[in-house]
Design an enzyme around this catalytic site. Structure first.
Site, mmCIF file in Angstrom:
data_model
loop_
_atom_site.group_PDB
_atom_site.id
_atom_site.type_symbol
_atom_site.label_atom_id
_atom_site.label_comp_id
_atom_site.label_asym_id
_atom_site.label_seq_id
_atom_site.Cartn_x
_atom_site.Cartn_y
_atom_site.Cartn_z
ATOM 1 N N LYS A 125 0.865 -1.194 0.000
ATOM 2 C CA LYS A 125 0.000 0.000 0.000
ATOM 3 C C LYS A 125 0.899 1.241 0.000
ATOM 4 O O LYS A 125 2.061 1.166 0.401
ATOM 5 C CB LYS A 125 -0.857 0.020 1.269
ATOM 6 C CG LYS A 125 -1.899 -1.080 1.357
ATOM 7 C CD LYS A 125 -3.271 -0.511 0.989
ATOM 8 C CE LYS A 125 -4.350 -1.553 1.096
ATOM 9 N NZ LYS A 125 -4.649 -1.887 2.481
ATOM 10 N N HIS A 128 1.828 7.114 2.361
ATOM 11 C CA HIS A 128 1.228 8.377 1.934
ATOM 12 C C HIS A 128 1.353 9.466 2.987
ATOM 13 O O HIS A 128 1.851 9.233 4.088
ATOM 14 C CB HIS A 128 -0.232 8.165 1.508
ATOM 15 C CG HIS A 128 -1.094 7.594 2.588
ATOM 16 N ND1 HIS A 128 -1.614 8.353 3.611
ATOM 17 C CD2 HIS A 128 -1.517 6.326 2.811
ATOM 18 C CE1 HIS A 128 -2.326 7.589 4.405
ATOM 19 N NE2 HIS A 128 -2.274 6.346 3.956
ATOM 20 N N HIS A 131 0.769 9.201 6.666
ATOM 21 C CA HIS A 131 1.765 8.585 7.555
ATOM 22 C C HIS A 131 2.817 9.588 8.025
ATOM 23 O O HIS A 131 3.685 9.235 8.803
ATOM 24 C CB HIS A 131 2.492 7.434 6.835
ATOM 25 C CG HIS A 131 1.610 6.270 6.532
ATOM 26 N ND1 HIS A 131 1.276 5.906 5.259
ATOM 27 C CD2 HIS A 131 0.972 5.388 7.347
ATOM 28 C CE1 HIS A 131 0.480 4.850 5.288
ATOM 29 N NE2 HIS A 131 0.277 4.520 6.542
HETATM 30 N N1 ARG Z 1 -0.989 0.137 9.787
HETATM 31 C C1 ARG Z 1 -2.015 0.923 10.406
HETATM 32 C C2 ARG Z 1 -2.498 1.997 9.436
HETATM 33 O O1 ARG Z 1 -1.807 2.375 8.528
HETATM 34 C C3 ARG Z 1 -1.603 1.587 11.670
HETATM 35 C C4 ARG Z 1 -1.165 0.672 12.780
HETATM 36 C C5 ARG Z 1 -1.299 1.312 14.101
HETATM 37 N N2 ARG Z 1 -0.737 0.540 15.164
HETATM 38 C C6 ARG Z 1 -1.344 -0.394 15.886
HETATM 39 N N3 ARG Z 1 -0.665 -1.021 16.809
HETATM 40 N N4 ARG Z 1 -2.592 -0.715 15.673
HETATM 41 O O2 ARG Z 1 -3.609 2.496 9.615
#
Ligand code: ARG
Length: 563
Positions: A125, A128, A131
């Protein structure tokens, strides 16, 4: 600082309170005209059975001022002290210059471990603009904790698991036209988009995707091999962005890592009766806390995001024995965090009180082609490239003779983007505009970096080298004094930033030093005729340079010496 300790020791016998406690009560007066240290007398009202005003007056009469403190004034229940400016200058500047790169740091974190989870991008993915805050804030918090002496563990909790990977594998099987490790992230995204489009008219695709994901879960060699290649191709590409941002991690243990750690959790939840089966799904009922149930297993038996987070928290506690575990994640996920923290609490994991969701607001783009509006994803890399290109143009105009314009543009362009994400308090939504972020005169990264380069250039032209004694009493003009106070305030703001999980406090402290420095630069002749004046002002310039650099470093920005 030594004078506040001396002052506390002088006050202690008069107040019948230990000096260490008194030192903690000291405040900064509301405005600098009132003095340098304020002692709030209301704290003694109860024990001394007198009004704060009376206490302030009688303390003023009884107190012998220690060396370095030149005046005391009782104002509205406060006793305000004025420090000897020469002595203040000497203490602050000596400390900044002696500590150097370590100024602003401390050892309050010694023996404590902080886990900081940030960035947490998704495999296959886009990396972006959404982030950006987690990456910038998390990295800066980790830097700040490190400087304060904590043992820091930086984790990128990769989004590398879930049914979407079944879809990816299915799409690749159908339409893949080259080895998967040769796919760029954009091409992987296209593959995924195509899958979803075609699945609208061909329902069998979803069934095949589920079968692929089951293979993945079962550890099927071919499926796992492809998935691994997707992961490394994504990280390969994204590591370039991390490098440019000067961001690194100690662990990339993502969601998939917890696949084999979930069964024990699920078993425990079942055995203790914390979970129950509801319409085929395993859930934890949280209605008592006004939250929807936390789903542990879907009715088809697959685990979800929350299950993996519960397992991850337990793993981190067992592995790192953290004093705190921070999750730098957007506020949209607030409910998710409250839910799984509550489940951990129900499981008797009392340490969950040390888990903190460090939330932040949204980023939107204000202008131009990089629009988030029509749902178009904005790749962070494209934003960095655009910022660097625009900065390069500005530098070519402003400093045509600069040697390595490309390197400077990279440091400043990337710095502008980072600064923009770090300069407001976390929870505020930030709208991004190139014009604002790259304004060399606004409250921006480039302005701070430019001020740093300016200080470097003054020192370079003066052929400054740290020499012997400096007569700090020469720094008695208001501009120098303001600047010294701004430098003095820096270490406290670093600690506060750690306490509140707010790097912007460091950014504001640095901005304040920069604006004080620029006033000093314009109003005071640094290269004075008088040798002693010049030496003192150059020392102040050097201390300013040092502290601005330290601030930039804590925030994850570079501090170029020329630009
Ligand atoms: N990968 C997730 C996203 O891009 C965020 C992860 C956040 N961390 C967690 N421990 N849930 O939305």
């Amino acid at each position: 600082m030594d004078y506040s300790k001396a002052l506390a020791e002088a006050l202690a016998p008069l107040c019948n309170v230990p000096a260490t406690e008194i030192e903690e009560w000291f405040e900064k007066p509301k405005n600098p005209e009132m003095g340098d240290i304020a002692f709030p007398c209301f704290r003694l009202s109860k024990t001394l059975k007198k009004s704060p005003v009376e206490i302030a007056n009688s303390l003023k009469c009884a107190l012998t001022l220690p060396e370095g403190v030149i005046g005391a004034e009782a104002v509205a229940g406060y006793l305000n002290f004025r420090l000897d400016p020469a002595r203040l200058s000497k203490t602050v500047l000596n400390e900044a210059l002696q500590k150097g790169d370590a100024y602003g740091g401390a050892d309050i974190g010694k023996g404590k471990t902080i886990v900081v989870e940030y960035s947490s991008i998704n495999i296959a993915k886009p990396f972006h603009i959404g982030h950006l805050p987690t990456t910038a804030i998390g990295n800066s918090l980790a830097n700040i904790y490190k400087a304060l002496g904590y043992n820091v563990v930086r984790i990128n909790h990769l989004g590398d698991w879930g049914t979407q990977f079944g879809k990816m594998l299915c799409a690749f099987e159908k339409w893949g036209d080259k080895p998967i490790n040769e796919y760029s992230v954009k091409e992987m995204v296209n593959l995924y988009v195509r899958f979803n489009r075609e699945a609208e008219s061909d329902a069998s695709l979803n069934e095949q995707a589920r079968a692929w994901f089951r293979r993945l879960e079962a550890g099927d060699e071919a499926a796992v091999g492809l998935w691994k290649q997707m992961t490394s191709a994504t990280l390969n590409e994204d590591s370039k962005v991390y490098e440019r941002l000067n961001v690194s991690f100690d662990s990339y243990a993502g969601e998939a890592f917890y696949e084999d750690k979930m069964p024990a959790i699920i078993e425990e939840l079942r055995e203790t009766g914390i979970s129950k089966v509801d319409q085929g799904a395993t859930i934890v009922d949280l209605s008592e806390w006004n939250m929807p149930p936390c789903i542990i297993l879907k009715s088809d038996g697959s685990t979800i995001y929350a299950t993996r987070d519960i397992a991850a928290a337990c793993y981190r506690k067992a592995t790192y024995d953290f004093d705190k575990c921070l999750y730098v994640v957007a506020y949209q996920q607030d409910l998710h965090f409250r839910q799984f923290f509550k489940v951990l609490e129900l499981m008797g994991r009392t340490w969950v009180k040390d888990c903190v969701h460090v939330k932040f607001g949204m980023v939107s783009m204000e202008e131009g082609t990089l629009s988030t509006r029509q749902g178009i994803v904005v790749y962070l890399e494209d934003v960095l490239n655009a910022a660097v290109d625009k900065t390069y143009e500005i530098i070519c105009r402003k400093s045509p003779d600069l040697e390595d314009k490309r390197a400077a543009a990279e440091a400043v362009g990337v710095g502008a983007i980072l600064w923009n994400a770090l300069y407001s308090n976390r929870i505020k939504d930030v709208s991004f505009s190139f014009a604002k972020a790259l304004n060399f005169d606004g409250e921006t990264g480039p302005y701070v970096q430019y001020t740093h380069a300016r200080a470097c250039s003054v020192l370079r032209r003066a052929k400054y080298c740290k020499t012997g004694e400096v007569d700090y009493s020469r720094l008695n003009d208001p501009y120098s004094q303001e600047l010294i106070k701004a430098i003095e305030a820096f270490p406290e703001q670093v600690k506060l930033a750690a306490e509140k999980y707010e790097p912007y406090l460091v950014a504001r402290a640095v901005m304040n030093i920069c604006s004080c420095f620029n006033k000093f630069y314009y109003e005071v002749r640094i290269m004075a005729e008088d040798n002693a004046d010049r030496a003192a002002r150059l020392a102040l310039t050097d201390a300013s340079r040092q502290v601005i650099k330290n601030g930039l470093t804590l925030l994850g920005l570079k501090a170029p010496e020329r630009m």
